[in-house]
Design a protein around this motif. Structure first.
Motif, PDB file in Angstrom:
ATOM      1  N   MET A 282      39.286 -26.208  79.438  1.00 14.33           N
ATOM      2  CA  MET A 282      39.457 -27.420  78.632  1.00 14.33           C
ATOM      3  C   MET A 282      38.892 -28.633  79.362  1.00 14.33           C
ATOM      4  O   MET A 282      38.914 -28.703  80.601  1.00 14.33           O
ATOM      5  N   SER A 283      38.413 -29.573  78.577  1.00 10.93           N
ATOM      6  CA  SER A 283      37.917 -30.815  79.163  1.00 10.93           C
ATOM      7  C   SER A 283      39.064 -31.554  79.838  1.00 10.93           C
ATOM      8  O   SER A 283      40.236 -31.403  79.480  1.00 10.93           O
ATOM      9  N   GLN A 284      38.713 -32.359  80.869  1.00  9.64           N
ATOM     10  CA  GLN A 284      39.721 -33.097  81.635  1.00  9.64           C
ATOM     11  C   GLN A 284      39.311 -34.562  81.777  1.00  9.64           C
ATOM     12  O   GLN A 284      38.129 -34.898  81.795  1.00  9.64           O
ATOM     13  N   THR A 285      40.305 -35.398  81.891  1.00 10.23           N
ATOM     14  CA  THR A 285      40.120 -36.801  82.270  1.00 10.23           C
ATOM     15  C   THR A 285      41.068 -37.061  83.433  1.00 10.23           C
ATOM     16  O   THR A 285      42.260 -36.728  83.338  1.00 10.23           O
ATOM     17  N   ASN A 286      40.548 -37.589  84.517  1.00 10.17           N
ATOM     18  CA  ASN A 286      41.348 -37.778  85.729  1.00 10.17           C
ATOM     19  C   ASN A 286      42.048 -36.496  86.176  1.00 10.17           C
ATOM     20  O   ASN A 286      43.179 -36.524  86.663  1.00 10.17           O
ATOM     21  N   GLY A 287      41.368 -35.384  85.956  1.00  7.93           N
ATOM     22  CA  GLY A 287      41.928 -34.119  86.418  1.00  7.93           C
ATOM     23  C   GLY A 287      43.013 -33.562  85.520  1.00  7.93           C
ATOM     24  O   GLY A 287      43.607 -32.534  85.830  1.00  7.93           O
TER      25      GLY A 287
ATOM     26  N   PRO B  40      32.817 -21.569  82.665  1.00  9.08           N
ATOM     27  CA  PRO B  40      32.288 -22.912  82.815  1.00  9.08           C
ATOM     28  C   PRO B  40      33.363 -23.819  83.384  1.00  9.08           C
ATOM     29  O   PRO B  40      33.941 -24.623  82.655  1.00  9.08           O
ATOM     30  N   PHE B  41      33.608 -23.706  84.674  1.00  7.52           N
ATOM     31  CA  PHE B  41      34.647 -24.536  85.276  1.00  7.52           C
ATOM     32  C   PHE B  41      34.133 -25.969  85.387  1.00  7.52           C
ATOM     33  O   PHE B  41      32.927 -26.222  85.252  1.00  7.52           O
ATOM     34  N   ILE B  42      35.060 -26.896  85.616  1.00 12.74           N
ATOM     35  CA  ILE B  42      34.798 -28.277  85.227  1.00 12.74           C
ATOM     36  C   ILE B  42      35.258 -29.252  86.310  1.00 12.74           C
ATOM     37  O   ILE B  42      36.221 -28.988  87.014  1.00 12.74           O
ATOM     38  N   THR B  43      34.550 -30.358  86.427  1.00  7.21           N
ATOM     39  CA  THR B  43      34.972 -31.400  87.365  1.00  7.21           C
ATOM     40  C   THR B  43      36.031 -32.291  86.711  1.00  7.21           C
ATOM     41  O   THR B  43      36.203 -32.252  85.494  1.00  7.21           O
ATOM     42  N   GLU B  44      36.681 -33.117  87.523  1.00  4.67           N
ATOM     43  CA  GLU B  44      37.935 -33.710  87.021  1.00  4.67           C
ATOM     44  C   GLU B  44      37.766 -34.784  85.961  1.00  4.67           C
ATOM     45  O   GLU B  44      38.741 -35.156  85.319  1.00  4.67           O
ATOM     46  N   ASN B  45      36.567 -35.286  85.770  1.00  4.48           N
ATOM     47  CA  ASN B  45      36.328 -36.152  84.613  1.00  4.48           C
ATOM     48  C   ASN B  45      35.275 -35.557  83.687  1.00  4.48           C
ATOM     49  O   ASN B  45      34.537 -36.283  83.012  1.00  4.48           O
ATOM     50  N   THR B  46      35.203 -34.241  83.694  1.00  2.08           N
ATOM     51  CA  THR B  46      34.259 -33.535  82.830  1.00  2.08           C
ATOM     52  C   THR B  46      32.836 -34.037  83.066  1.00  2.08           C
ATOM     53  O   THR B  46      32.029 -34.114  82.148  1.00  2.08           O
ATOM     54  N   GLU B  47      32.557 -34.401  84.334  1.00  6.06           N
ATOM     55  CA  GLU B  47      31.183 -34.800  84.648  1.00  6.06           C
ATOM     56  C   GLU B  47      30.240 -33.610  84.468  1.00  6.06           C
ATOM     57  O   GLU B  47      29.124 -33.753  83.966  1.00  6.06           O
ATOM     58  N   TYR B  48      30.691 -32.462  84.949  1.00  8.09           N
ATOM     59  CA  TYR B  48      29.868 -31.257  84.898  1.00  8.09           C
ATOM     60  C   TYR B  48      30.722 -30.060  84.480  1.00  8.09           C
ATOM     61  O   TYR B  48      31.916 -29.993  84.797  1.00  8.09           O
TER      62      TYR B  48
ATOM     63  N   VAL C  40      23.534 -13.296  96.201  1.00  8.89           N
ATOM     64  CA  VAL C  40      24.893 -12.748  96.149  1.00  8.89           C
ATOM     65  C   VAL C  40      25.335 -12.729  94.694  1.00  8.89           C
ATOM     66  O   VAL C  40      24.655 -13.254  93.820  1.00  8.89           O
ATOM     67  N   ASN C  41      26.492 -12.118  94.439  1.00  7.60           N
ATOM     68  CA  ASN C  41      27.046 -12.114  93.088  1.00  7.60           C
ATOM     69  C   ASN C  41      28.155 -13.165  93.006  1.00  7.60           C
ATOM     70  O   ASN C  41      29.238 -12.972  93.568  1.00  7.60           O
ATOM     71  N   PHE C  42      27.879 -14.285  92.342  1.00  7.56           N
ATOM     72  CA  PHE C  42      28.931 -15.294  92.177  1.00  7.56           C
ATOM     73  C   PHE C  42      29.934 -14.820  91.146  1.00  7.56           C
ATOM     74  O   PHE C  42      29.570 -14.235  90.131  1.00  7.56           O
ATOM     75  N   ASP C  43      31.198 -15.101  91.416  1.00  6.00           N
ATOM     76  CA  ASP C  43      32.230 -14.484  90.582  1.00  6.00           C
ATOM     77  C   ASP C  43      33.076 -15.520  89.849  1.00  6.00           C
ATOM     78  O   ASP C  43      33.123 -15.556  88.626  1.00  6.00           O
ATOM     79  N   LEU C  44      33.769 -16.376  90.566  1.00  3.74           N
ATOM     80  CA  LEU C  44      34.567 -17.404  89.910  1.00  3.74           C
ATOM     81  C   LEU C  44      34.386 -18.712  90.658  1.00  3.74           C
ATOM     82  O   LEU C  44      33.772 -18.752  91.733  1.00  3.74           O
ATOM     83  N   SER C  45      34.931 -19.789  90.118  1.00  6.24           N
ATOM     84  CA  SER C  45      34.739 -21.092  90.751  1.00  6.24           C
ATOM     85  C   SER C  45      35.812 -22.050  90.284  1.00  6.24           C
ATOM     86  O   SER C  45      36.487 -21.804  89.275  1.00  6.24           O
ATOM     87  N   HIS C  46      35.983 -23.118  91.035  1.00  9.27           N
ATOM     88  CA  HIS C  46      36.811 -24.231  90.604  1.00  9.27           C
ATOM     89  C   HIS C  46      36.368 -25.493  91.330  1.00  9.27           C
ATOM     90  O   HIS C  46      35.979 -25.435  92.504  1.00  9.27           O
ATOM     91  N   ALA C  47      36.459 -26.597  90.631  1.00  7.76           N
ATOM     92  CA  ALA C  47      36.092 -27.879  91.220  1.00  7.76           C
ATOM     93  C   ALA C  47      37.199 -28.362  92.137  1.00  7.76           C
ATOM     94  O   ALA C  47      38.390 -28.070  91.929  1.00  7.76           O
ATOM     95  N   GLY C  48      36.810 -29.149  93.144  1.00  7.91           N
ATOM     96  CA  GLY C  48      37.795 -29.921  93.872  1.00  7.91           C
ATOM     97  C   GLY C  48      38.404 -30.957  92.945  1.00  7.91           C
ATOM     98  O   GLY C  48      37.893 -31.223  91.849  1.00  7.91           O
ATOM     99  N   LYS C  49      39.519 -31.528  93.370  1.00  2.89           N
ATOM    100  CA  LYS C  49      40.177 -32.561  92.557  1.00  2.89           C
ATOM    101  C   LYS C  49      40.905 -33.500  93.498  1.00  2.89           C
ATOM    102  O   LYS C  49      41.213 -33.146  94.646  1.00  2.89           O
ATOM    103  N   GLY C  50      41.160 -34.706  93.033  1.00  3.17           N
ATOM    104  CA  GLY C  50      41.821 -35.683  93.907  1.00  3.17           C
ATOM    105  C   GLY C  50      40.955 -35.877  95.140  1.00  3.17           C
ATOM    106  O   GLY C  50      39.779 -36.218  95.045  1.00  3.17           O
ATOM    107  N   LYS C  51      41.529 -35.613  96.304  1.00  2.00           N
ATOM    108  CA  LYS C  51      40.800 -35.852  97.554  1.00  2.00           C
ATOM    109  C   LYS C  51      39.530 -35.022  97.664  1.00  2.00           C
ATOM    110  O   LYS C  51      38.563 -35.444  98.301  1.00  2.00           O
ATOM    111  N   SER C  52      39.523 -33.837  97.026  1.00  2.00           N
ATOM    112  CA  SER C  52      38.342 -32.972  97.148  1.00  2.00           C
ATOM    113  C   SER C  52      37.372 -33.128  95.971  1.00  2.00           C
ATOM    114  O   SER C  52      36.438 -32.340  95.811  1.00  2.00           O
ATOM    115  N   HIS C  53      37.597 -34.148  95.155  1.00  2.00           N
ATOM    116  CA  HIS C  53      36.644 -34.446  94.076  1.00  2.00           C
ATOM    117  C   HIS C  53      35.267 -34.659  94.699  1.00  2.00           C
ATOM    118  O   HIS C  53      35.148 -35.310  95.739  1.00  2.00           O
TER     119      HIS C  53
END
Lengths: 658, 658
Positions: free
Chosen positions: A113-118, A161-169, A222-235
């Motif tokens: 789902m899309s996010q705003t401020n994480g 399609p994992f997502i950055t905390e303001n749906t930048e990407y 390599v075979n990429f499998d899953l991912s997640h964006a940083g958030k807060g401090k790791s944005h």
């Protein structure tokens, strides 16, 4: 070769032996007495949460209510859907266009789902197409697929399609190394390590949700499998798990399980943006489709893109860093604070938790153990927050409840384990039936989990429901996580493969401008018919355009003559209704296509090439009124070259009174 | 014309006015406290009943559990199903063949279970294809479509596939009058009364379920709507409702609602059999597909039939009799004793109940009020058992509980009315949300209803569930009918349009030889690969046949070279697993088809024509083991005319050690 094979078999045998010893003791079916009332949603009452579940190999996304587990809708995405005409009507066909042409199916794994401020914001859900790599965006005002973008230089778009905390990407990492689309891919497969590469796409999301590939990172195969964006401090960072760091090209079950550790790759995407700004990106030839739905014309548009911007992460040394992670990691999950990254090695018997702060320090001090195809490899211990010991077997995926707890699925030992993020102590475990893949807590991969429920999405069903022959439903299990101990509430079957899911409180979506019908005055379809009086039939060579309207309970026109064998007949049906839940359906006997299901205010087109002289019939397929059964019409088909004049009418073509 | 139009509008307005006054008083959402526990099926426990629900405009059939309302499976029937490869794999394509060619969709309305001695026997479910007229038979040992037969001389196969009490026949009555398939159908539509005819098909069912059209009855071009066989004393007769006895060809909502009474047609099919035996049937040219699934080869076969036997019921005066029935009758339902036939005139405000005994007497005494296009019309009063007065508005369909009670749906007044078959007194009424079409009681149209539950299948949903944009789920409601009063227990959403349904006690089906997997040694597919060692790739001109096996967790071969652009590549995958619930999936990047979902022991074929030089990938789409993600392979595609030799391997095509 033989030795490696035997070694791998030995490792697998060990794992299964361990599995037997660590099966949870409380693996009964016990459900406490209040479960029934906790999941019961009385007739006419609403569920608390929308649950968006990928259809996996169905290629679609389904919407469930929680806690009832009732399926509210299947939204067609990557696969044709005869029921709604998706991929069959002239308007929807372009949505399934790719660089390979029209493709009627894909394998959809991860809704995000899309996010705003994480925080989950209820605007859109993104979902990946795995087989012919694509990302789709679904609009939650209309519960409809609004956009699909293809991904070049990729195969098996899994970590997406994992997502950055303001749906930048939203991101997309290839699961299979492939030669680049515009390289000479006609190379021996066993030159994999030299000729094959992996690519990760960063897809920019605009204000209205529109997608565009900002850049791709070129990486070792390599075979990429899953991912997640940083958030807060790791944005500003993104984390990707990968397996097959062996870069094997055959019998991967053995050859990609050789190393004790593969990697979680940390991507500094802010740095990548700087390089792009500095002109370090290389514009390369590529061919990929970008398809979007135009709400004004009720039609999809497909455009073919010709190039993509690529950054070579093996040359630009400070975009990507490899964090060693045991063993063939799947999940790659960042806690709500953004500090902790849990890696789930599907062949491991522990869960490593990495620290973002330690990672930054290790990068700063270049605490490397070497490099992997040009990418710095950080020292495991330097980045490690700690390990969850004896969590179970086959950890796959972790989500969070916002109260300091993590929940990890164990595929091999069929259980979910709850543990404390800071102390890494196991707090509780519950069995799942059987072989759980992903789990989902509403908002559980965002900065603000909503908690309350956890759902396990299982891979094997066996005897859990009444049998249905060799093919069984796949299944989800709902748990109450409000107490210290997880409580199983409900088994509910799913459609397709419930691969992964997202959920949000119902009010976030249902009070956010839900569209109930389309305003007829805003309909800009080129073949719209805005009133029954404007209905007509127009011949243009061998093309015949029928401007038809539908209202309860007739089509206009409903008698058509002068059609000839071999004509291309386009029925453009405008549903004139302006009320909620009054679709009309439309079908033609013998047409080599599906029906249309036309929402109020919408125009849809069915193409029919009559092949037989005679009379064909059409009728409304969606029970719309007490006189629905009377909502029908006739088309007279004359031979090629016939002089039967083109006529059309409703209510007037009656026999002469005798 | 104008007068007729105004008259019709006046009638409809009256009906809606009456609707306002007769809305049930107890139309609240009240659900008593024990409903939750009555519908809750605890995790791992089984539902009591299998509920087979047509998908309506989805073209499929879905299987639910009752009382939980959980959907256990969607069985693909008339529509392509990308999820399972139905209509995409080479083996399944022939199942959707028709005289018009391959058709990817239909509109499936009425499931009907096979019967022995008038009781549901759990062997098969039949279901009709409405749009391009067909009947399908589903095998309940495999939960799979086993056979589809097309119906010539028909359009809109609605009154189908109802069944005689020993499954001697399933029937199919055309909903639209059409010129016969081999007549000159290029006739003005307003010559409907002269040139168009209705046909009813009697489809013989053999011991193994195999279907064949025994004969068709030629009839005036009314619109046949629903039907039911006689049973017990009335065995040998079949009853069909029809509307549009006006034989209107345009604006039927007005022009087919002119007469106060249409008909229920009684067919003496034993008499028809005699005429056939006596050679009175006329063999006529016809073209219709007969498709069946061969379990030995795991493949469908499609045959085209060339003729059909027709009896002209307008000439042979003692096969059919018309019983006048108010007004535009829909339901035509025979009670468990076989004595009473309830007609439901959808524009009527009463329910006439006819007596089989009185009908026989009236026929015997020729108590006719005249004839309708050559068919004797019996006097209404002579056949009437009585009328249910003020049942509500828009009666559509009636089923029975085996305790002397009938339950009729009221579309216009949105309710279900329970009445006593003998006294015709209304006993109870409950509201439905909204606009109920059919209802279903397990066994409720057989000689032995199982009772306990009644399910309403509603046509309009509106605000009953969380909103999902303009398109809403359709919905069912479950009632407890064990007491004097019906008790609403549960709303459950459905897939497609839940048009009609059947149900049977779970044990009748689950203990009746359920197939869990296919024995590999019995697999006679021409391209089967019974062991990994037999896997191979064979070129034959531009056709390439890949004999591939799948086991946890690899394909053999998984490296293939020597394929050329433009080749016809057939991947024949044999799933070697011999355990329940271990399907493997198979897909190829960029292939213009769906995936395969291959059951254990089965062989399925995906056809792929590579269009690009380079490397393509394939993988398993069904999460099968901890190493599922590693179950993949590569295909090298060389240019047309390339000399790359054809090679294939698994585990050996490794790069030379450097």
């Amino acid at each position: 070769m033989k030795n490696r094979f035997l070694k791998a078999i030995f490792v697998i045998a060990l794992i299964f032996a361990f599995f037997a010893s660590c099966k949870p003791k409380n693996s009964s079916n016990a459900v406490s007495g209040d479960a029934a009332s906790k999941v019961y949603v009385a007739p006419g009452k609403y569920d608390e949460f929308y649950n968006f579940v990928s259809g996996g190999f169905s290629g679609q996304m389904s919407v469930y209510g929680l806690p009832s587990g009732r399926m509210l809708k299947v939204i067609p995405v990557f696969s044709v859907d005869p029921e709604s005409g998706w991929g069959f009507s002239e308007e929807t066909k372009p949505m399934l266009n790719t660089s390979h042409g029209f493709i009627p199916w894909d394998d959809a794994h991860h809704p995000e789902m899309s996010q705003t401020n994480g925080e989950v914001d209820g605007r859109w859900v993104f979902i990946n197409g795995n087989n012919t790599p694509r990302i789709a965006r679904l609009d939650l005002k209309r519960f409809k697929t609004a956009e699909i973008i293809e991904l070049p230089n990729s195969a098996g778009n899994h970590s997406s399609p994992f997502i950055t905390e303001n749906t930048e990407y939203v991101v997309a990492g290839t699961r299979f190394g492939v030669p680049g689309d515009y390289e000479d891919g006609d190379v021996p497969i066993n030159t994999y390590k030299e000729n094959y590469k992996a690519h990760i796409s960063f897809v920019k999301v605009g204000k209205e949700g529109e997608m565009d590939i900002a850049f791709q990172l070129r990486l070792p195969a390599v075979n990429f499998d899953l991912s997640h964006a940083g958030k807060g401090k790791s944005h500003g960072w993104f984390f990707f798990s990968c397996y097959n760091s062996e870069q094997a090209n055959t019998l991967l079950e053995v050859n990609a399980s050789q190393k004790d550790k593969d990697f979680i790759m940390a991507v500094n995407w802010k740095k990548a943006e700087e390089y792009i700004k500095d002109g370090k990106g290389k514009k390369e030839k590529a061919k990929y489709a970008h398809n979007y739905w135009d709400e004004k014309t009720h039609s999809a548009v497909s455009e073919m893109k010709e190039d993509v911007l690529v950054l070579d992460a093996m040359e630009l040394k400070d975009i990507c860093y490899m964090i060693p992670c045991p063993k063939s990691p799947h999940g790659c999950d960042v806690d709500p604070s953004g500090e902790y990254i849990a890696g789930s090695g599907k062949l491991a018997a522990l869960i490593p938790v990495f620290s973002y702060t330690k990672m930054l320090a290790a990068i700063d001090k270049k605490t490397y153990e070497g490099d992997y195809n040009g990418i710095p490899v950080l020292k495991y211990d330097a980045v490690l927050h700690g390990e969850v010991q004896k969590p179970g077997l086959g950890p796959l995926h972790t989500e969070f409840d916002g109260k300091g707890n993590a929940y990890t699925t164990m595929f091999v030992s069929s259980e979910i384990v709850k543990w404390d993020i800071k102390t890494l102590k196991v707090l509780d475990r519950v069995p799942t039936y059987y072989s759980v893949g992903h789990l989902m807590i509403p908002g559980g991969d965002s900065k603000k989990p909503f908690g309350k429920y956890m759902v396990a999405y299982n891979k094997i069903t066996k005897d859990r429901y009444l049998p249905t022959g060799p093919e069984l439903t796949q299944s989800a299990q709902l748990y109450d996580i409000t107490g210290d101990k997880m409580q199983l509430l409900l088994d509910f079957p799913t459609i397709g493969e419930p691969h992964y899911a997202q959920a949000a409180p119902a009010d976030l979506i249902r009070n956010n401008g839900q569209v109930k019908f389309y305003k007829i005055e805003e309909n800009q379809h080129p073949y719209v018919t805005k009133g029954e009086k404007e209905s007509k039939v127009v011949r243009n060579g061998n093309q015949v355009h029928v401007y038809m309207t539908s209202t309860r309970s007739h089509f206009a026109p409903d008698n058509i003559e002068g059609i000839r064998v071999g004509d291309e007949v386009y029925f453009h049906i405008t549903n004139l209704e302006q009320d909620w839940d009054v679709p009309h359906g439309f079908s033609v006997k013998g047409a080599k296509t599906a029906e249309l299901l036309i929402m109020p205010g919408e125009t849809s087109t069915l193409k029919w090439i009559p092949e037989k002289v005679g009379t064909s019939v059409f009728y409304c397929t969606d029970f719309c009124s007490a006189l629905h059964q009377e909502m029908q019409g006739y088309v007279r088909v004359s031979p090629k070259g016939s002089a039967t004049p083109l006529t059309y009418s409703v209510g007037t073509n009656m026999p002469a009174v005798k």
